[in-house]
Design an enzyme around this catalytic site. Structure first.
Site, PDB file in Angstrom:
ATOM      1  N   ASP A 117     -82.074  81.372 -39.260  1.00  0.00           N
ATOM      2  CA  ASP A 117     -82.527  82.169 -38.242  1.00  0.00           C
ATOM      3  C   ASP A 117     -81.739  82.268 -36.625  1.00  0.00           C
ATOM      4  O   ASP A 117     -81.885  81.367 -36.272  1.00  0.00           O
ATOM      5  CB  ASP A 117     -83.855  81.199 -38.412  1.00  0.00           C
ATOM      6  CG  ASP A 117     -84.880  81.890 -37.454  1.00  0.00           C
ATOM      7  OD1 ASP A 117     -85.236  83.511 -37.892  1.00  0.00           O
ATOM      8  OD2 ASP A 117     -86.673  81.461 -37.726  1.00  0.00           O
TER       9      ASP A 117
ATOM     10  N   ASP B 150     -83.121  89.371 -39.024  1.00  0.00           N
ATOM     11  CA  ASP B 150     -82.880  87.638 -38.043  1.00  0.00           C
ATOM     12  C   ASP B 150     -82.975  86.894 -39.067  1.00  0.00           C
ATOM     13  O   ASP B 150     -82.511  85.672 -38.256  1.00  0.00           O
ATOM     14  CB  ASP B 150     -83.626  87.795 -37.321  1.00  0.00           C
ATOM     15  CG  ASP B 150     -85.173  87.722 -37.056  1.00  0.00           C
ATOM     16  OD1 ASP B 150     -85.722  88.238 -38.121  1.00  0.00           O
ATOM     17  OD2 ASP B 150     -85.827  87.134 -36.369  1.00  0.00           O
ATOM     18  N   GLU B 151     -83.118  86.415 -40.791  1.00  0.00           N
ATOM     19  CA  GLU B 151     -82.919  85.536 -40.700  1.00  0.00           C
ATOM     20  C   GLU B 151     -82.109  85.765 -42.855  1.00  0.00           C
ATOM     21  O   GLU B 151     -82.816  87.209 -42.616  1.00  0.00           O
ATOM     22  CB  GLU B 151     -84.270  85.168 -41.365  1.00  0.00           C
ATOM     23  CG  GLU B 151     -85.051  85.755 -41.841  1.00  0.00           C
ATOM     24  CD  GLU B 151     -86.529  85.294 -42.137  1.00  0.00           C
ATOM     25  OE1 GLU B 151     -86.663  83.731 -42.949  1.00  0.00           O
ATOM     26  OE2 GLU B 151     -87.694  85.884 -41.518  1.00  0.00           O
TER      27      GLU B 151
END
Length: 273
Positions: free
Chosen positions: A11, A126-127
């Site tokens: 993350d 974003d992960e």
């Protein structure tokens, strides 16, 4: 004997805000809120210094896209109304969102991971989840650490993300499955690395609020609270039959398994369009 299963959840740390700090390094350590309009971009003065808009100057009905950790410490969070955020952090810097740049650096960090561990499940800008099971070195012990190989591998991935993005950090949780890794990646944020096995459940996972399990939403959490269940450990102590009676066969059984850290979902490298 099959190799020990190792799944990572990566993350990026306050991703949009961190991208902006690469552009404006003088704001590092300050409360910064992302979500303004283009007109609120900083203006460079004759001497080259930039004038930033402060949140107290904002008027409108916009919402916060994200915020740096110092702004979060003041109570600002994603999806909060900008006017409320201005009351909590009037001196925070306000910046417009630049989604084109966020997408570019999202591609960059995923490419950095793929150079080391190519089995990746994309979970958004974003992960990601990463299957480290078959990556060379993941099954090795290092010194007195039986999980030293996978720990070193995860650290190599983190270092490569920093290199390839020009300085962005991420937090990584490495455990035997996706459910636990999602929780673990939050434990030492920002810029953290956490490696856990099922043996760590009682000390690291069970004391956490039940809401920390991905899949327990506000409604289910409220129902659990009404039953006197506050933590993941308290959920693990409830008999499966009791959970099935209150939540139905499918979800009740899942709650019981999740509380015991059980999850056999694979890392999915493709998705239907």
């Amino acid at each position: 004997m099959p190799p020990r299963r190792w799944i990572a959840h990566l993350d990026m740390d306050a991703f949009y805000a961190s991208v902006e700090l690469l552009r404006y390094p003088e704001l590092k350590g300050q409360p910064v809120v992302i979500g303004g309009r283009r007109a609120q971009a900083p203006v460079a003065g004759p001497d080259g210094t930039r004038r930033f808009i402060r949140l107290r100057e904002y008027a409108g009905r916009g919402v916060v896209t994200t915020a740096t950790y110092p702004a979060r410490d003041l109570g600002v969070h994603s999806a909060m109304g900008m006017m409320k955020a201005a009351r909590l952090a009037p001196d925070a810097v306000l910046l417009p969102a630049d989604f084109e740049e966020y997408r570019r650096l999202s591609r960059a960090f995923k490419a950095a991971v793929a150079e080391i561990a190519p089995v990746i499940e994309d979970r958004g800008i974003d992960e990601i989840y990463i299957d480290l099971t078959g990556v060379p070195g993941a099954q090795e012990a290092v010194g007195h650490d039986p999980h030293g190989g996978v720990r070193a591998l995860a650290q190599e991935i983190r270092n490569n993300v920093v290199r390839r993005t020009g300085g962005l950090t991420c937090s990584v949780g490495v455990t035997p499955n996706k459910l636990l890794s999602k929780i673990a990646s939050e434990l030492d944020k920002p810029d953290g690395l956490t490696v856990l096995t099922l043996a760590d459940l009682p000390t690291r996972i069970w004391p956490l609020p039940a809401r920390r399990v991905n899949g327990i939403g506000p409604k289910a959490a409220g129902k659990l609270l009404a039953l006197g269940v506050h933590t993941i450990g308290e959920l693990a102590q409830r008999p499966r039959e009791e959970l099935v009676a209150h939540f139905g066969r499918s979800y009740g059984r899942w709650l019981h398994e999740a509380a015991h850290g059980l999850d056999d979902r694979p890392v999915v490298t493709h998705s239907e369009p």
